[in-house]
Every structure is written in C-alpha cells, then in structure tokens.
Design an enzyme around this catalytic site. Structure first.
Site, PDB file in Angstrom:
ATOM      1  N   THR A 164      -3.315  50.667  68.352  1.00  9.58           N
ATOM      2  CA  THR A 164      -3.818  51.803  68.574  1.00  9.58           C
ATOM      3  C   THR A 164      -4.123  52.670  67.283  1.00  9.58           C
ATOM      4  O   THR A 164      -3.253  52.164  66.499  1.00  9.58           O
ATOM      5  CB  THR A 164      -2.765  52.598  69.697  1.00  9.58           C
ATOM      6  OG1 THR A 164      -2.820  51.973  70.869  1.00  9.58           O
ATOM      7  CG2 THR A 164      -2.657  54.004  69.722  1.00  9.58           C
ATOM      8  N   ARG A 192      -6.945  48.769  83.794  1.00 15.75           N
ATOM      9  CA  ARG A 192      -5.756  49.318  83.252  1.00 15.75           C
ATOM     10  C   ARG A 192      -5.613  50.387  82.431  1.00 15.75           C
ATOM     11  O   ARG A 192      -6.583  50.453  81.505  1.00 15.75           O
ATOM     12  CB  ARG A 192      -4.790  48.029  82.741  1.00 15.75           C
ATOM     13  CG  ARG A 192      -3.527  48.238  82.321  1.00 15.75           C
ATOM     14  CD  ARG A 192      -3.436  49.008  80.851  1.00 15.75           C
ATOM     15  NE  ARG A 192      -2.220  48.868  80.126  1.00 15.75           N
ATOM     16  CZ  ARG A 192      -1.943  49.548  79.017  1.00 15.75           C
ATOM     17  NH1 ARG A 192      -3.020  49.789  78.200  1.00 15.75           N
ATOM     18  NH2 ARG A 192      -0.732  49.535  78.572  1.00 15.75           N
ATOM     19  N   GLY A 194      -3.645  53.048  79.818  1.00 17.17           N
ATOM     20  CA  GLY A 194      -2.549  53.042  79.021  1.00 17.17           C
ATOM     21  C   GLY A 194      -1.866  54.401  78.729  1.00 17.17           C
ATOM     22  O   GLY A 194      -2.568  55.592  79.417  1.00 17.17           O
ATOM     23  N   ASP A 195      -1.070  54.726  77.938  1.00 17.75           N
ATOM     24  CA  ASP A 195      -0.372  55.891  77.507  1.00 17.75           C
ATOM     25  C   ASP A 195      -1.512  56.808  76.771  1.00 17.75           C
ATOM     26  O   ASP A 195      -1.286  57.964  76.761  1.00 17.75           O
ATOM     27  CB  ASP A 195       0.807  55.790  76.892  1.00 17.75           C
ATOM     28  CG  ASP A 195       0.646  55.000  75.519  1.00 17.75           C
ATOM     29  OD1 ASP A 195       0.127  53.784  75.706  1.00 17.75           O
ATOM     30  OD2 ASP A 195       0.687  55.468  74.336  1.00 17.75           O
ATOM     31  N   THR A 215       2.513  55.130  69.932  1.00 18.35           N
ATOM     32  CA  THR A 215       1.837  53.645  70.285  1.00 18.35           C
ATOM     33  C   THR A 215       2.872  52.675  70.790  1.00 18.35           C
ATOM     34  O   THR A 215       3.985  53.187  70.629  1.00 18.35           O
ATOM     35  CB  THR A 215       1.382  53.146  68.909  1.00 18.35           C
ATOM     36  OG1 THR A 215       0.955  51.707  68.911  1.00 18.35           O
ATOM     37  CG2 THR A 215       2.308  53.479  67.629  1.00 18.35           C
ATOM     38  N   GLY A 216       2.438  51.445  71.219  1.00 17.30           N
ATOM     39  CA  GLY A 216       3.578  50.582  71.834  1.00 17.30           C
ATOM     40  C   GLY A 216       3.062  50.204  73.148  1.00 17.30           C
ATOM     41  O   GLY A 216       2.059  50.133  73.637  1.00 17.30           O
ATOM     42  N   GLY A 218       2.178  50.577  76.505  1.00 18.71           N
ATOM     43  CA  GLY A 218       1.824  52.042  77.219  1.00 18.71           C
ATOM     44  C   GLY A 218       2.756  52.338  78.398  1.00 18.71           C
ATOM     45  O   GLY A 218       3.080  53.449  78.803  1.00 18.71           O
TER      46      GLY A 218
HETATM   47  N1  ASP Z   1      -0.172  52.084  73.696  1.00 20.37           N
HETATM   48  C1  ASP Z   1      -1.715  51.079  73.849  1.00 20.37           C
HETATM   49  C2  ASP Z   1      -1.545  50.940  75.335  1.00 20.37           C
HETATM   50  O1  ASP Z   1      -0.589  50.772  75.955  1.00 20.37           O
HETATM   51  C3  ASP Z   1      -1.235  50.037  73.160  1.00 20.37           C
HETATM   52  C4  ASP Z   1      -0.615  49.974  71.629  1.00 20.37           C
HETATM   53  O2  ASP Z   1      -0.251  51.165  71.156  1.00 20.37           O
HETATM   54  O3  ASP Z   1      -0.423  48.930  70.910  1.00 20.37           O
HETATM   55  O4  ASP Z   1      -2.678  50.806  75.782  1.00 20.37           O
END
Ligand code: ASP
Length: 300
Positions: A164, A192, A194-195, A215-216, A218
């Site tokens: 992200t 889907r 995400g966050d 990030t991470g 979601g």
């Molecule tokens: N947070 C993002 C998602 O879940 C992905 C990421 O940050 O790696 O879509």
C-alpha cells in the site's frame, strides 16, 4: 512542516531484496519533491495527494500501476484522503480504470456530496470528472503477474508483495492531512474491500490531533479502527506521537498479522511503527534532511 511516506508493511520478499536500491531511490526522490511543495506553501492535503500520485505512478509499489491482482487476474484499487483542517474526506473502492485512484478520491472529497464511491459508479465518476484513465495492461506489471501466478500454483508463496502507499503531512500553516492508496492483497476475492479507503481504519486526519496512514492486513486495521485509534490515544494520553504509534501497533499485533502506521501531528511530531519485516518509508527529520528506510535500520 513535516512529511512522512510509506510503501507498505509486510513480509520481506526476494523482489524487494533485489530491488532495494530502486525502492530507496524512489522514496528519496518522492520525499524530497513533497518537501519542496510544502516549502513552497502548498497545503498538506495537496502535498499528500501529490506524494501518493508519485507512488502510484511508480510500478515498484502496490498502488496504481503495479497493483496486486485479484483472484480473477483483475485490478481493484482502494484509496482515500482526508484534510485535517476541515475533516473532509473522500474515498474510492474497487476502482479499475483511474490511473491515480487518489486523484479520484480527492475529487470525491472536493466535488461530490459523498465520502466513498465504489465499483462502476467510481469508475464512471472518474471518467465524468475528466481524470486520466488507463486499461488493464497499464496497471499489471510483470512482477505482480508473477506473484499472482506463483500464488495460483501454490509455489513460492512467500514471494508475493503485499503493500500500500501512504503519506501524512503538516504544512506551514499547521494543517494536517493523510492519504492512502492500494491495489490490496494478491489473490483477493473479487469485491473484497480493504482498510485503505475507510476513514478511521487506513486513513485519518484531524488538526486537533494528527494525520495517520495505515498499512498491513486490512481486516485487522478495519477491526481495530487503527488510524482513528492513533488520534484518539494521542488526544487522551497526550503522550508523544511515536509512543502512541508503537502502542497501537502493539495492540493490533495481538490479532496476528502485519500492521504499519505513519503519523504526523499538527505540532510537528512524527510517528512510524510497524510489526512486519519491512515497511519501506521516508521522512524529513528535524534538520530538514530526507531519511529512508526499508527494514528496521535507516539507510540514508
Ligand atoms: N492494507 C491493505 C489492504 O488490506 C494492504 C496493505 O497495506 O498491504 O488492502
């Protein structure tokens, strides 16, 4: 004036190891350009948008060009932006055609009565507002296609690149803003979300506290309302921003997954915390110097 950018928290990958120099050069160039814009007096919200546009245009990062592929081999991108001076926010989800999803998100914020547009409606909004669009071939890079194919064959599953991009800034007037954009997670189910496009989860900004980009995984950031929690905790504890970011990442880590955050407060503190193996990132330190790091140690 302060700015921090990130290129996604996650596990290490061979691709990242091989392209470390390119990642670090790109982050350095983007943070310097963003700093210049802030010094020229541009507002925090404009600068985080432009920083994210540069990250989206760079195929190394999983946002815009270089987005991760869905299970069906398509691209579905999420992005959001928030201005801490007005608390106005705009987001897009499942967008497929805009070269820069963050520009569409900012146009939603400025020119529509809505906060979050998704799917076909978001694609149409981008076109109707004259934003630059591209077809699927533009977004799909060879390395993301490889990750997708490897995942399908269940070989080398370690070498996929989640990610992200995000930016947070405080400008010369003390206004804060945050922006986040992503292609999501390789092999995600069509539809889907995400966050990154959810205010309070992957993005948040309030002049009374701080601006945050997350990030991470979601699903963790959404469940924990991670970005909002940073602002809320800063408000309640009046602790320093770095300590707050570390606490929020530690709490979220109990869910077992990757979480990373960057933050900037209106009084100019910065916070960077992640529990994953890497989070490519760059920031301007108190002496105005650009700093870059990918893993734990600072590179330049
Ligand atoms: N947070 C993002 C998602 O879940 C992905 C990421 O940050 O790696 O879509």
């Amino acid at each position: 004036m302060k700015i921090v950018i990130h290129g996604g928290a996650g596990e290490d990958s061979l691709f990242l190891q091989r392209h470390q120099k390119e990642y670090s050069n790109a982050l350095h160039e983007i943070i310097c350009k963003a700093q210049e814009l802030l010094l020229k007096g541009r507002s925090a919200v404009e600068v985080v948008r432009e920083a994210v546009v540069m990250l989206e245009d760079n195929p190394l990062f999983n946002a815009g060009r270089g987005s991760a592929l869905t299970a069906d081999g398509n691209i579905e991108m999420d992005a959001a932006i928030m201005d801490g001076s007005t608390k106005s926010a705009g987001g897009v989800t499942l967008i497929t055609n805009a070269r820069n999803p963050i520009r569409v998100a900012d146009t939603v914020r400025r020119r529509s009565p809505h906060m979050l547009l998704g799917g076909l409606g978001a694609d149409r909004f981008a076109t109707e507002n004259g934003l630059v669009t591209a077809d699927l071939d533009y977004f799909i890079t060879p390395h993301q296609r490889d990750f997708w194919e490897q995942q399908k064959q269940e070989t080398a599953v370690n070498d996929h690149l989640k990610g992200t991009v995000g930016a947070v800034a405080v400008d010369l007037r003390g206004n804060v803003a945050a922006a986040t954009s992503t292609g999501g997670i390789t092999g995600k189910r069509a539809g889907r979300i995400g966050d990154s496009c959810i205010v309070g989860a992957g993005v948040y900004a309030d002049n009374d506290t701080c601006a945050v980009s997350g990030t991470g995984d979601g699903e963790i950031l959404m469940g924990e309302l991670t970005a909002f929690q940073v602002a809320n905790q800063l408000n309640r504890s009046a602790a320093d921003l770095q300590a707050v970011c570390e606490l929020i990442v530690m709490n979220a880590s109990q869910q077992r997954g990757d979480v990373g955050i960057i933050a900037v407060s209106s009084d100019g503190q910065i916070g960077l915390a992640f529990n994953s193996e890497r989070m490519p990132r760059a920031w301007i330190d108190d002496n105005g110097k650009a700093c870059v790091a990918i893993y734990r140690q600072v590179l330049k």
